[in-house]
Scaffold this active site. Structure first.
Site, PDB file in Angstrom:
ATOM      1  CG  HIS A   1     -13.348  -4.470  23.310  1.00 55.75           C
ATOM      2  ND1 HIS A   1     -12.663  -3.603  24.146  1.00 55.75           N
ATOM      3  CD2 HIS A   1     -14.269  -3.698  22.665  1.00 55.75           C
ATOM      4  CE1 HIS A   1     -13.143  -2.374  23.994  1.00 55.75           C
ATOM      5  NE2 HIS A   1     -14.120  -2.413  23.108  1.00 55.75           N
TER       6      HIS A   1
ATOM      7  CE1 TYR B   1     -12.427   4.842  26.894  1.00 53.42           C
ATOM      8  CE2 TYR B   1     -13.992   6.249  28.024  1.00 53.42           C
ATOM      9  CZ  TYR B   1     -13.356   5.040  27.896  1.00 53.42           C
ATOM     10  OH  TYR B   1     -13.632   4.024  28.761  1.00 53.42           O
TER      11      TYR B   1
END
Length: 537
Positions: free
Chosen positions: A313, A127
């Site tokens: 999410h 990430y």
């Protein structure tokens, strides 16, 4: 979904058994509408009812669907289809996500937020976070569309991109360099960026705002700094990759009627949200409480706000998410849901119809998890091995409410595992336990991991946490708070589990229920094999 076998003269509905053997379905629900072949492409368009009520078919809903495709260069022979070999793949899609009418943006100005020569480590998942300053200043404009800019050849490397709005208290020093997200050494400024304003996932297109709404930029109250998080997926551990992917924001000086806002609803990201190991099913609920909506909407927009898109999410343990909507205690239709949640395919879902949220409503984000493959507790947190349970509501007109969430009370969670006392005042986090003896001087996290979790204990714990009083989080921009913030509220009495609407089987005459799927096969063939190339799906 059922497979289809095809030569252009015939089309059949197939399914696979548990041994992956293809069998012709006794109930044929596949209808070939169109077929075309040239030297490079085979195109098949076929239709099927959404709900065939055939046990060998999968119902098509608004949830994510994993499409699996495969083909062989030769026609099916008398002995059946040929094995596809490596000519296969899969893709997550939302087949029923309504498309937005495209308004031409060719002549509109834009700016790009792109990574600059990011070295991708030779590891499975990375990430990467980079801070940007919005270049449009001093005059209000509306962003009307956000598009992905994926570096050529990196289509399978760039898995998803999230764009977060940051606190306006930052300064230009945060722009100097990018860093791995969720890393112990990442800059503190990254923690000042919490509200998702855009999400793109592999396989997805850009996001277009409705014609009467835009994301406001250029004024003091608008995002000045944004954080772009890019998830790189490198399962083959390829070395030496350098990436320059990102996003393009298209904007216009011709202002639209309304400014778009984003509300983060669900569970406040915290250790108070935790999931025992070894659970095939565990449900967490985050509350956007009646009290928070009453105060914020009552003060700013008594007539309500209008939600037009939702992003659901969670992280890797997430299996399904629902956003439940209540008005005066009465349950409304689900605001959004995904019963086949795929962490690697996260996008805003456009609502078929805008939904009004009024003062006195409440919203519950309901997340289903599986931790069967884990031996330790799963904790709420930022890393992908931690968990979240959030829904981001895109709405208009924008009001000063950025977070409407909750966390369950902690003391009863501790009592469940037998904790009697903790050291007070609390000087450390996670705090330290005083008694009983088996937990003495352990942190809350260590004690929860030491407890011997069985499935029945996990189920009892799940029942407990769903009934616990919740601490209300009700935030404005830049960490300001509504007065209800920090209050304790009881979760509403609701029906569990959620009762899904009964599926109505379609007859083949019900054309309005059909979905037309177009599958495009790109096959590299030599002139010699063109004549006998036929796909099967």
């Amino acid at each position: 979904m059922g497979h289809s076998g095809s030569t252009f003269g015939a089309a059949f509905d197939y399914f696979t058994d548990e041994n992956r053997v293809l069998k012709k379905d006794p109930q044929q629900d596949y209808h070939l509408e169109y077929a075309m072949e040239n030297s490079t492409h085979t195109i098949l368009a076929f239709s099927r009812e959404l709900h065939t009520c055939d046990t060998n078919d999968k119902s098509i809903t608004e949830s994510t669907v994993r499409i699996i495709w495969a083909y062989h260069h030769k026609d099916m022979g008398e002995a059946g289809q040929n094995y596809h070999g490596s000519n296969r793949g899969s893709k997550s899609l939302r087949l029923l996500n309504p498309e937005k009418a495209e308004i031409s943006s060719a002549s509109l100005p834009y700016f790009d937020l792109t990574n600059k020569d990011v070295p991708i480590p030779d590891k499975d998942t990375t990430y990467w976070c980079q801070m940007f300053k919005i270049p449009v200043r001093h005059e209000k404009h509306h962003v009307t569309k956000v598009e992905p800019l994926i570096q050529k050849g990196h289509e399978n490397l760039v898995h998803h991109i999230l764009l977060y709005q940051c606190s306006s208290n930052l300064n230009d020093s945060v722009l100097d360099y990018g860093h791995e997200c969720y890393h112990p050494n990442m800059p503190d400024s990254f923690l000042m960026c919490e509200t998702v304003i855009f999400a793109w996932a592999i396989g997805g297109e850009g996001f277009t705002y409705p014609p009467h709404v835009g994301l406001s930029i250029g004024t003091a109250g608008d995002p000045q700094f944004v954080l772009m998080e890019v998830h790189y997926d490198n399962p083959s551990y390829i070395e030496g990759l350098i990436d320059n992917s990102g996003l393009r924001l298209i904007y216009t000086p011709v202002l639209r009627q309304y400014d778009a806002g984003v509300i983060e609803a669900g569970l406040w990201v915290s250790l108070f949200h935790n999931i025992p190991p070894g659970m095939p099913e565990f449900v967490s609920e985050g509350h956007c409480t009646l009290e928070c909506l009453e105060e914020a909407l009552g003060a700013e927009r008594p007539g309500g706000i209008h939600v037009f898109a939702v992003l659901l999410h969670a992280h890797l343990a997430g299996r399904a998410i629902r956003m439940r909507h209540f008005r005066n205690g009465e349950e409304q239709k689900l605001l959004a849901y995904d019963d086949e949640f795929d962490f690697n395919f996260q996008e805003f879902q456009y609502l078929k119809e805008e939904r009004t949220i009024l003062p006195g409503d409440n919203l519950i984000t309901e997340c289903h998890y599986s931790t069967v493959d884990r031996i330790r507790m799963t904790w709420g947190g930022l890393s992908t091995r931690n968990e979240m349970c959030l829904s981001y509501l895109l709405y208009y007109p924008r009001i000063n409410l950025t977070r409407c969430a909750s966390i369950p009370d902690i003391m009863e969670q501790l009592q469940f595992i037998g904790v009697k006392e903790i050291y007070r005042p609390v000087r450390t986090w996670p705090f330290i336990i005083k008694s009983p003896k088996q937990y003495k001087n352990l942190s809350f996290m260590d004690a929860m991991n030491k407890f011997k979790w069985s499935r029945s204990e996990g189920l009892s714990y799940n029942e407990l946490v769903l009934k616990l009083p919740v601490n209300v989080r009700c935030s404005k921009t830049d960490n300001a708070e509504w007065s209800i913030q920090g209050m304790t509220a009881l979760p509403p009495e609701i029906e569990r589990p959620y009762k899904t609407e009964p599926v109505i089987c379609s007859s083949s005459s019900c054309l309005c229920c059909s979905i037309l799927l177009t599958l495009l096969f790109v096959v590299h063939v030599t002139a010699r094999t063109i004549g006998n190339m036929r796909p099967f799906v």
